[in-house]
Design a protein around this motif. Sequence first.
Motif, PDB file in Angstrom:
ATOM      1  N   GLY A   1       0.278 -12.422  -8.627  1.00  0.00           N
ATOM      2  CA  GLY A   1      -1.171 -11.957  -9.329  1.00  0.00           C
ATOM      3  C   GLY A   1      -1.662 -10.823  -8.431  1.00  0.00           C
ATOM      4  N   GLU A   2      -1.368 -10.611  -6.996  1.00  0.00           N
ATOM      5  CA  GLU A   2      -1.659  -9.359  -6.398  1.00  0.00           C
ATOM      6  C   GLU A   2      -0.546  -8.247  -6.828  1.00  0.00           C
ATOM      7  OE1 GLU A   2      -2.448 -12.576  -2.606  1.00  0.00           O
ATOM      8  OE2 GLU A   2      -1.319 -10.951  -2.389  1.00  0.00           O
ATOM      9  N   THR A   3       0.710  -8.402  -7.093  1.00  0.00           N
ATOM     10  CA  THR A   3       1.438  -7.386  -7.267  1.00  0.00           C
ATOM     11  C   THR A   3       1.738  -7.061  -8.659  1.00  0.00           C
ATOM     12  OG1 THR A   3       3.231  -8.768  -7.085  1.00  0.00           O
ATOM     13  CG2 THR A   3       2.477  -7.925  -4.996  1.00  0.00           C
ATOM     14  N   LEU A   4       1.147  -7.568  -9.631  1.00  0.00           N
ATOM     15  CA  LEU A   4       1.570  -7.539 -11.165  1.00  0.00           C
ATOM     16  C   LEU A   4       1.116  -6.191 -11.498  1.00  0.00           C
ATOM     17  CD1 LEU A   4       2.628  -8.586 -13.867  1.00  0.00           C
ATOM     18  CD2 LEU A   4       0.418  -9.460 -14.205  1.00  0.00           C
ATOM     19  N   SER A   5       0.183  -5.716 -11.118  1.00  0.00           N
ATOM     20  CA  SER A   5      -0.240  -4.407 -11.595  1.00  0.00           C
ATOM     21  C   SER A   5       0.581  -3.153 -10.961  1.00  0.00           C
ATOM     22  CB  SER A   5      -2.019  -4.045 -11.194  1.00  0.00           C
ATOM     23  OG  SER A   5      -1.931  -4.112  -9.648  1.00  0.00           O
ATOM     24  N   LEU A   6       0.965  -3.473  -9.627  1.00  0.00           N
ATOM     25  CA  LEU A   6       1.942  -2.645  -8.915  1.00  0.00           C
ATOM     26  C   LEU A   6       3.019  -2.742  -9.614  1.00  0.00           C
ATOM     27  CD1 LEU A   6       2.471  -0.752  -6.444  1.00  0.00           C
ATOM     28  CD2 LEU A   6       3.008  -2.747  -5.341  1.00  0.00           C
ATOM     29  N   PHE A   7       3.782  -3.458 -10.024  1.00  0.00           N
ATOM     30  CA  PHE A   7       5.009  -3.632 -10.539  1.00  0.00           C
ATOM     31  C   PHE A   7       4.975  -2.985 -12.023  1.00  0.00           C
ATOM     32  CE2 PHE A   7       6.152  -6.668  -7.353  1.00  0.00           C
ATOM     33  CZ  PHE A   7       7.385  -6.140  -6.807  1.00  0.00           C
ATOM     34  N   MET A   8       3.795  -3.406 -12.811  1.00  0.00           N
ATOM     35  CA  MET A   8       3.886  -2.484 -14.079  1.00  0.00           C
ATOM     36  C   MET A   8       3.612  -1.133 -13.954  1.00  0.00           C
ATOM     37  SD  MET A   8       4.130  -4.964 -16.059  1.00  0.00           S
ATOM     38  CE  MET A   8       3.516  -4.017 -17.702  1.00  0.00           C
ATOM     39  N   GLU A   9       2.979  -0.688 -12.875  1.00  0.00           N
ATOM     40  CA  GLU A   9       2.893   0.719 -12.467  1.00  0.00           C
ATOM     41  C   GLU A   9       4.312   1.546 -12.314  1.00  0.00           C
ATOM     42  OE1 GLU A   9       0.931   4.409 -12.259  1.00  0.00           O
ATOM     43  OE2 GLU A   9      -0.071   2.491 -12.764  1.00  0.00           O
ATOM     44  N   LEU A  10       5.209   0.896 -11.508  1.00  0.00           N
ATOM     45  CA  LEU A  10       6.398   1.137 -11.046  1.00  0.00           C
ATOM     46  C   LEU A  10       7.180   1.650 -12.334  1.00  0.00           C
ATOM     47  CD1 LEU A  10       7.300  -0.836  -7.734  1.00  0.00           C
ATOM     48  CD2 LEU A  10       6.471   1.257  -8.056  1.00  0.00           C
ATOM     49  N   GLN A  11       7.011   0.659 -13.649  1.00  0.00           N
ATOM     50  CA  GLN A  11       7.897   1.122 -14.637  1.00  0.00           C
ATOM     51  C   GLN A  11       7.345   2.459 -15.350  1.00  0.00           C
ATOM     52  OE1 GLN A  11       8.198  -2.679 -17.360  1.00  0.00           O
ATOM     53  NE2 GLN A  11       7.126  -3.750 -15.442  1.00  0.00           N
ATOM     54  N   THR A  12       6.520   3.001 -15.060  1.00  0.00           N
ATOM     55  CA  THR A  12       5.761   4.211 -15.548  1.00  0.00           C
ATOM     56  C   THR A  12       6.411   5.554 -15.010  1.00  0.00           C
ATOM     57  OG1 THR A  12       3.750   4.096 -14.529  1.00  0.00           O
ATOM     58  CG2 THR A  12       3.921   2.883 -16.625  1.00  0.00           C
ATOM     59  N   LEU A  13       7.114   5.342 -13.884  1.00  0.00           N
ATOM     60  CA  LEU A  13       7.379   6.554 -13.188  1.00  0.00           C
ATOM     61  C   LEU A  13       8.734   7.463 -13.513  1.00  0.00           C
ATOM     62  CD1 LEU A  13       6.977   4.913  -9.419  1.00  0.00           C
ATOM     63  CD2 LEU A  13       5.533   6.163 -10.878  1.00  0.00           C
ATOM     64  N   GLY A  14       9.065   6.855 -14.643  1.00  0.00           N
ATOM     65  CA  GLY A  14      10.451   7.572 -15.211  1.00  0.00           C
ATOM     66  C   GLY A  14      11.680   7.189 -14.547  1.00  0.00           C
ATOM     67  N   ASP A  15      11.790   6.468 -13.534  1.00  0.00           N
ATOM     68  CA  ASP A  15      13.052   6.093 -12.857  1.00  0.00           C
ATOM     69  C   ASP A  15      13.628   4.878 -13.661  1.00  0.00           C
ATOM     70  OD1 ASP A  15      15.036   5.192 -11.210  1.00  0.00           O
ATOM     71  OD2 ASP A  15      13.978   5.526  -9.301  1.00  0.00           O
ATOM     72  N   ARG A  16      14.795   5.020 -14.042  1.00  0.00           N
ATOM     73  CA  ARG A  16      15.453   4.037 -14.805  1.00  0.00           C
ATOM     74  C   ARG A  16      15.839   2.785 -14.191  1.00  0.00           C
ATOM     75  NH1 ARG A  16      19.531   6.879 -19.490  1.00  0.00           N
ATOM     76  NH2 ARG A  16      17.759   7.803 -20.370  1.00  0.00           N
ATOM     77  N   THR A  17      16.380   3.039 -12.877  1.00  0.00           N
ATOM     78  CA  THR A  17      16.804   1.650 -12.093  1.00  0.00           C
ATOM     79  C   THR A  17      15.653   1.054 -11.768  1.00  0.00           C
ATOM     80  OG1 THR A  17      18.675   3.241 -11.105  1.00  0.00           O
ATOM     81  CG2 THR A  17      18.221   1.132  -9.999  1.00  0.00           C
ATOM     82  N   LEU A  18      14.424   1.741 -11.147  1.00  0.00           N
ATOM     83  CA  LEU A  18      13.434   1.083 -10.758  1.00  0.00           C
ATOM     84  C   LEU A  18      12.631   0.353 -11.819  1.00  0.00           C
ATOM     85  CD1 LEU A  18      11.407   0.551  -8.348  1.00  0.00           C
ATOM     86  CD2 LEU A  18      10.355   2.880  -9.073  1.00  0.00           C
TER      87      LEU A  18
ATOM     88  N   THR B   1       0.877  -1.023  -0.159  1.00  0.00           N
ATOM     89  CA  THR B   1       0.182   0.075   0.058  1.00  0.00           C
ATOM     90  C   THR B   1       0.788   1.126  -0.055  1.00  0.00           C
ATOM     91  OG1 THR B   1      -1.782  -1.183   1.234  1.00  0.00           O
ATOM     92  CG2 THR B   1      -1.787   1.306   1.130  1.00  0.00           C
ATOM     93  N   LEU B   2       1.861   1.241   0.562  1.00  0.00           N
ATOM     94  CA  LEU B   2       2.831   2.377   0.804  1.00  0.00           C
ATOM     95  C   LEU B   2       3.595   2.700  -0.687  1.00  0.00           C
ATOM     96  CD1 LEU B   2       4.535   4.580   2.286  1.00  0.00           C
ATOM     97  CD2 LEU B   2       6.113   2.629   2.899  1.00  0.00           C
ATOM     98  N   ILE B   3       3.989   1.521  -1.259  1.00  0.00           N
ATOM     99  CA  ILE B   3       4.616   1.760  -2.638  1.00  0.00           C
ATOM    100  C   ILE B   3       3.459   2.180  -3.583  1.00  0.00           C
ATOM    101  CG2 ILE B   3       5.945   0.503  -4.403  1.00  0.00           C
ATOM    102  CD1 ILE B   3       7.000  -1.223  -2.468  1.00  0.00           C
ATOM    103  N   ARG B   4       2.057   1.595  -3.525  1.00  0.00           N
ATOM    104  CA  ARG B   4       1.192   1.941  -4.399  1.00  0.00           C
ATOM    105  C   ARG B   4       0.673   3.462  -4.377  1.00  0.00           C
ATOM    106  NH1 ARG B   4      -1.495  -1.893  -3.690  1.00  0.00           N
ATOM    107  NH2 ARG B   4      -1.312  -3.237  -5.550  1.00  0.00           N
ATOM    108  N   CYS B   5       0.627   4.129  -3.062  1.00  0.00           N
ATOM    109  CA  CYS B   5       0.157   5.282  -2.846  1.00  0.00           C
ATOM    110  C   CYS B   5       1.151   6.271  -2.884  1.00  0.00           C
ATOM    111  CB  CYS B   5      -0.470   5.220  -1.487  1.00  0.00           C
ATOM    112  SG  CYS B   5      -1.975   4.371  -1.327  1.00  0.00           S
ATOM    113  N   ALA B   6       2.537   6.290  -2.516  1.00  0.00           N
ATOM    114  CA  ALA B   6       3.333   7.167  -2.238  1.00  0.00           C
ATOM    115  C   ALA B   6       4.632   6.872  -3.300  1.00  0.00           C
ATOM    116  CB  ALA B   6       3.834   7.043  -0.693  1.00  0.00           C
ATOM    117  N   ALA B   7       4.693   6.039  -4.185  1.00  0.00           N
ATOM    118  CA  ALA B   7       5.908   5.671  -4.752  1.00  0.00           C
ATOM    119  C   ALA B   7       6.189   6.710  -5.884  1.00  0.00           C
ATOM    120  CB  ALA B   7       5.953   4.417  -5.699  1.00  0.00           C
ATOM    121  N   ARG B   8       5.382   7.500  -6.170  1.00  0.00           N
ATOM    122  CA  ARG B   8       5.801   8.583  -7.453  1.00  0.00           C
ATOM    123  C   ARG B   8       6.344   9.659  -6.608  1.00  0.00           C
ATOM    124  NH1 ARG B   8       3.593   9.218 -12.386  1.00  0.00           N
ATOM    125  NH2 ARG B   8       2.332   7.402 -11.936  1.00  0.00           N
ATOM    126  N   HIS B   9       6.073  10.050  -5.215  1.00  0.00           N
ATOM    127  CA  HIS B   9       6.692  11.324  -4.507  1.00  0.00           C
ATOM    128  C   HIS B   9       7.802  10.883  -3.615  1.00  0.00           C
ATOM    129  CE1 HIS B   9       3.079  13.278  -6.104  1.00  0.00           C
ATOM    130  NE2 HIS B   9       2.561  12.482  -5.563  1.00  0.00           N
TER     131      HIS B   9
END
Length: 638
Positions: A146-163, A113-121
């Motif tokens: 299956g519970e975290t796939l959408s979260l990890f796909m979302e993390l790829q769109t934040l513009g952080d190359r390492t992440l 929940t922390l990563i999903r809500c606050a990862a962008r900032h």
Amino acid sequence: MSSHGHGASSAAPVAEHFLSAGRRSEKLSLSTLQSMMKCDPESYLSQLDVLQRQFNSSLELFEQKADKNFASITGIGSDPTLAKYLGDRAMLLAHVTPLYPEHLANFPAKLATLIRCAARHLPSGLRCRLAQALILLVNRKILDIGETLSLFMELQTLGDRTLKKLAFDHVIHSIKRMNQKHKNEAKNRALQNVLFSMLQEEDEVRAKTALVTLCELHRKKYWFDERTANAICTACFHPASRIMRAALLLLLDYEKIENDSNSDESDIEDETKESPQVILSKETIYKAHHQGTAASKKKKKAKLERVMRRMKRKQRLSTERNNNSYYSPLNHLNDAQGFAEKLLSRCRKCEIFEVKMMMLKLIARTVGVHRLILSDFYPFLQKYIQPRQLDITNLFAAVVQACHDKVPPNDVEPLFKQIVTEFIHDRSRPEAITVGLTAVREICMRMPLLMNEDLLRDLASYKKDREKAVSVAARSLIGLFRELNPSLLVKKDRGWHIEVSEQEDDDDVHTSGDDESVGTNRRKKDPAKKRKFADFQVPNSDQLSLKRVDSSMFDVHVKRRRSKEERSALAKAGREDRGKYLPRKAANQKKTGGLSNRQKERKKKMPVVAKREKIAKSHLEKKKNNQRAGKQFRGRKA
């Protein structure tokens, strides 16, 4: 009991130390505490409570400030030490979660929940640290992919190359591990639905991330099914132009990506040529399972598995090299005819030339692979068939790919005639003639009924052209029709094997003659005694439809005339080692060697003087000889 008491008594100062010490000692304290908790989990419950309270208090702070800018939170965005403080504790809790399943039951959900809500900032370092902790929980099967796939796909769109790389590799690895032993179709279908719905979104970044992930999973054969292939192909109709272009490029260069990106396969390429198969002995397999300690047997089994995987890769590479066919997601299209027609209608409306060329090549490849009949495609190609057309080699490759034996010749005949008219004539450049003859040969290999006797005679006359590339292309066309339909060729171009076969037929319409004379004639005209022939094998229609037409076959290497500037530059390049130019007189003055020929000519005597000197020299030599002869004893005179 004494050991437990000693561990409990020593736990308090350790916890107090890592909570109050500075940065240098904190790293050692956390790693030491982690090791101790793994050795004796029950003795460190109080330290676990301290860590859990620290993490929960930080999490509550983030939840309270969720509607504000996270970079402005006191201590988190400004001080990297506190960000590292939170990340280290999250990683430590992720490591010890399997040891305390009841006490840390809510930790995985809170972290997600922390990563999903606050990862962008969040700061980049803290964001990657929390993602690593979540990946650790998924790898230990505490959380499901299956519970975290959408979260990890979302993390790829934040513009952080390492992440982005971290999340992408985790998704691929998790799906690979899930399908390693057996495939769970229901679970795979649920994960595919997540990516398919993401691919259809209008957001370009999210859609492209889903497209790249699907292509990687399909290329590595983790999701090697029709649903994934059709989803990749339908991305060509995405409303966003960037996604459409990305899908076109992925489909056109799919086999190139498949061949180039596997580093493990490229590393064993040379070894595969020498030994395409690896033979395992029974003794090696027996030792891996029955001899040695448990640790040594484990190592032997792992080595045996690596050898088996390498053997399978080598066998697959050898079979792929022997086959001229290629694989593409286009092979799995459910409605290939509808796909080609829809893409052609979109190509007519496209205004960007590069995108239009990519669409034309993809349509042609679809028509060739599935052997479709798309009558409107050939007139659309016809208006681009001109010598001055950009990217003409790729366009010819598309024309050839779209021709097969099921297409009516009347649909392709206008296009075929335009190629001959525009490229093959006496005023055309050698490059254009060569490209035209090559295109005619490839089209006739697939549709030989397009050629007639008069046209073939005119094209075969270029075999005597002064340009080698033109003559080679014309001779290859003649060689093709020696196999397909030699009756269209003039008699001198049919070859020895055709003439001998015709003569044998004539010797048989004369069966009433003497058998011995017929046999003598056959022996006299045996082609094996006069010239050796290599069998020209023409592939069948099925092989041609699966074979990819490469545009490199239309590349022409004609030696062109150099311009005056190029010739001057080439001449100067050969004089770099020479010194500065000097007149002959100045060069002779600086000369340090012997005399020149002209200087030697000046020192020669006149003819009369030279003759006198020669006579005088001969008299002097005779006089010296006589003086020496008088001193020698020649014997008593008679």
